[in-house]
Scaffold this motif. Structure first.
Motif, short mmCIF file in Angstrom:
data_model
loop_
_atom_site.label_atom_id
_atom_site.label_comp_id
_atom_site.label_asym_id
_atom_site.label_seq_id
_atom_site.Cartn_x
_atom_site.Cartn_y
_atom_site.Cartn_z
N ASN A 173 54.33 32.86 39.67
CA ASN A 173 54.63 33.46 40.90
C ASN A 173 53.31 33.13 41.86
O ASN A 173 53.08 33.76 42.76
CB ASN A 173 54.74 34.91 40.84
N SER A 186 54.15 32.11 45.82
CA SER A 186 54.67 33.18 46.61
C SER A 186 53.60 34.20 46.86
O SER A 186 53.38 34.30 48.19
CB SER A 186 55.83 34.18 46.07
N MET A 187 52.63 34.39 46.13
CA MET A 187 51.55 35.09 46.29
C MET A 187 50.60 34.39 47.22
O MET A 187 50.03 35.07 48.28
CB MET A 187 50.77 35.37 44.98
N ARG A 188 50.43 33.13 47.23
CA ARG A 188 49.46 32.20 47.91
C ARG A 188 50.12 32.31 49.44
O ARG A 188 49.38 32.46 50.51
CB ARG A 188 49.74 30.84 47.78
N MET A 230 42.82 37.59 45.32
CA MET A 230 43.26 39.05 44.94
C MET A 230 42.33 39.84 44.51
O MET A 230 42.30 41.08 44.89
CB MET A 230 44.64 38.85 44.04
N ILE A 287 50.28 42.46 38.84
CA ILE A 287 51.18 41.75 39.80
C ILE A 287 51.38 40.25 39.70
O ILE A 287 52.55 39.63 39.66
CB ILE A 287 50.20 41.84 41.34
N ILE A 288 50.52 39.45 38.92
CA ILE A 288 50.71 38.09 38.52
C ILE A 288 51.44 37.91 37.22
O ILE A 288 51.33 38.65 36.45
CB ILE A 288 49.25 37.27 38.44
#
Length: 463
Positions: free
Chosen positions: A122, A125-127, A149, A168-169
């Motif tokens: 993911n 999407s986080m980037r 993060m 989260i990751i």
């Protein structure tokens, strides 16, 4: 990223990481060098080191092998009590200098250095979320996503921030993180990527494999548990265990191919597992042959096991040129085929007029195997039988191992009989999935996704 992968017939190494916390600052950088040198098999594209020098973090990294990047003058000028290092094969982000690690970032409390083995599913999407919030990225690697993060949410407590970010990751990761006072080790909740702890008289060590602990003059203590965070500082080692349950899923290909045979990962000796796989393979698919030999080097323990189980002589049918370039860097098919002959040569007098069994650990695309079989036949072998010490690779890996899209995996596109015809062998047999698992003599869970498509988490759908 994928262009070069289509040109090679092996899964590619991931990355290797080490960390040192020492009371003797004059040898710390040397220890990192020795540790990375022992992990060179895990990545040959770039290498780097970051070190705490009097409360500040300095680093040096570049494209190339450990011995090319971390030269004596670099090691001599870097002195400090805490250091981390990294060797890389690109699985996230391109093969470029700015993507080399360790990654050093500045935040409001100082600096952090990160070295990462694995891949996040993911990260994109986080980037995107971070970029929408105004974050500017200097690299294309997912390590920088994690670093941002952690730094943005630290509030002065890096360990707490790492713990929160871990929730989260998603994906496979083993991190070593260096602050200006601490060395921190982190392993994902499934234990997909390996990480272990060692000890020296002057401090503590972290590494991807136990062979690196040995190379740094340390004593192996234990593997870091899935989901665990270890904090090493002047008070010793503190462990924070995860309260989140996840069934262990150690990467099976660590035992099949990636790890050095003298390593122990999660209580399993890599050499013994490969040797056992060869014995299992002999029971499943025996051949009345004159000679057994391996595709060096990762197929050798299995070949020895196969040979001893059936009482067939083991010999050196193929010689490996350790200084040859990798086949995937050649620009066209003709030169790629010549590249295999540059890397491997057949001992003609050994195989001539004999029925031979060639043992390899795996096949990805089949092109190199086909050329090897033809080379052995051209050298006068009467029959060439191929035995593979793992099941067919049928699915892509998204957790830090470079595999092509499924349409390029021979195990996903051809039947066993079609593979035999493609590589022009007299017979072929892959070790069964049960045989592979049993070869580890372990009841722990394994990630077998590249072999059966059973991913431990949701993965991208663009195969």
């Amino acid at each position: 990223m994928y262009d070069k992968l289509f040109e090679d017939d092996k899964m590619h190494e991931e990355c290797g990481i080490v960390g040192v916390f020492s009371q003797n600052p004059d040898i710390t950088s040397q220890l990192v060098y020795y540790g990375l040198f022992a992990l060179q098999h895990r990545g040959q594209e770039s290498a780097g080191i970051a070190i705490n020098t009097g409360g500040k973090i300095e680093y040096h990294k570049d494209m190339g092998l450990v011995s090319d990047v971390l030269k004596k003058d670099v090691i001599d000028r870097l002195s400090g009590g805490i250091s981390i290092g990294h060797v890389r094969y690109s699985t996230s982000g391109g093969s470029e200098k700015e993507n080399a690690q360790p990654l050093v970032v500045r935040y409001k409390k100082g600096k952090l250095a990160f070295a990462h083995n694995g891949n996040l599913v993911n990260a994109d999407s986080m980037r995107e979320i971070l970029e929408d919030d105004g974050v500017i990225f200097q690299t294309s690697i997912d390590t920088e996503v994690v670093a941002n993060m952690v730094a943005r949410n630290s509030n002065g407590n890096i360990v707490k921030s790492i713990k929160n970010v871990m929730e989260i990751i998603k994906g496979a990761f083993a991190f070593v993180v260096m602050t200006e006072k601490e060395l921190i080790g982190v392993r994902d909740h499934f234990g997909l990527r390996p990480l272990c702890l060692g000890k020296r008289l002057d401090g503590y060590l972290l590494a991807s494999e136990s062979c690196a602990i040995n190379a740094m003059g340390g004593e192996f203590i234990r593997d870091i548990e899935p989901g665990e965070i270890v904090i090493i500082n002047e008070n010793g080692v503190e462990s924070i265990k995860s309260k989140k349950y996840a069934q262990r899923k150690s990467c099976m290909f660590e035992y099949v191919y990636f790890a050095r045979p003298d390593s122990n990962i999660d209580g399993i000796n890599v050499y013994q597992a490969r040797y056992n796989a060869g014995k299992m393979l002999a029971k499943e698919a025996p051949v009345k042959a004159d000679l057994v030999f391996s595709v060096p080097d990762s197929g050798t323990p299995a070949a020895i096991g196969y040979s001893q189980e059936l009482g067939i002589p083991f010999g050196l049918g193929l010689i490996k040129n350790r200084y040859a370039k990798r086949t995937f860097i050649e620009p066209n098919q003709e030169l790629r085929e010549q590249g295999v002959k540059t890397k491997l040569s057949v001992l003609n007098e050994i195989v001539k007029e004999k029925i031979v069994v060639i043992i390899d650990d795996s096949i990805v695309r089949g092109t190199t195997t086909r050329q090897i079989v033809q080379m052995v036949k051209d050298s006068g072998a009467k029959e060439v039988h191929v035995r593979i010490a793992s099941p067919p690779v049928t699915h892509s890996c998204f957790f830090g191992i470079d595999t092509p899209f499924r349409q390029y995996l021979i195990g996903a596109t051809k039947t066993i009989e079609e593979i035999k015809d493609f590589i022009k062998a007299d017979s072929i047999h892959y070790l069964s999935l049960d045989g592979l698992v049993n070869s580890t003599n372990s009841n722990q869970g394994f990630c077998l996704a590249c072999l059966n498509g059973d991913y431990p988490m949701e993965v991208p759908k663009f195969e």
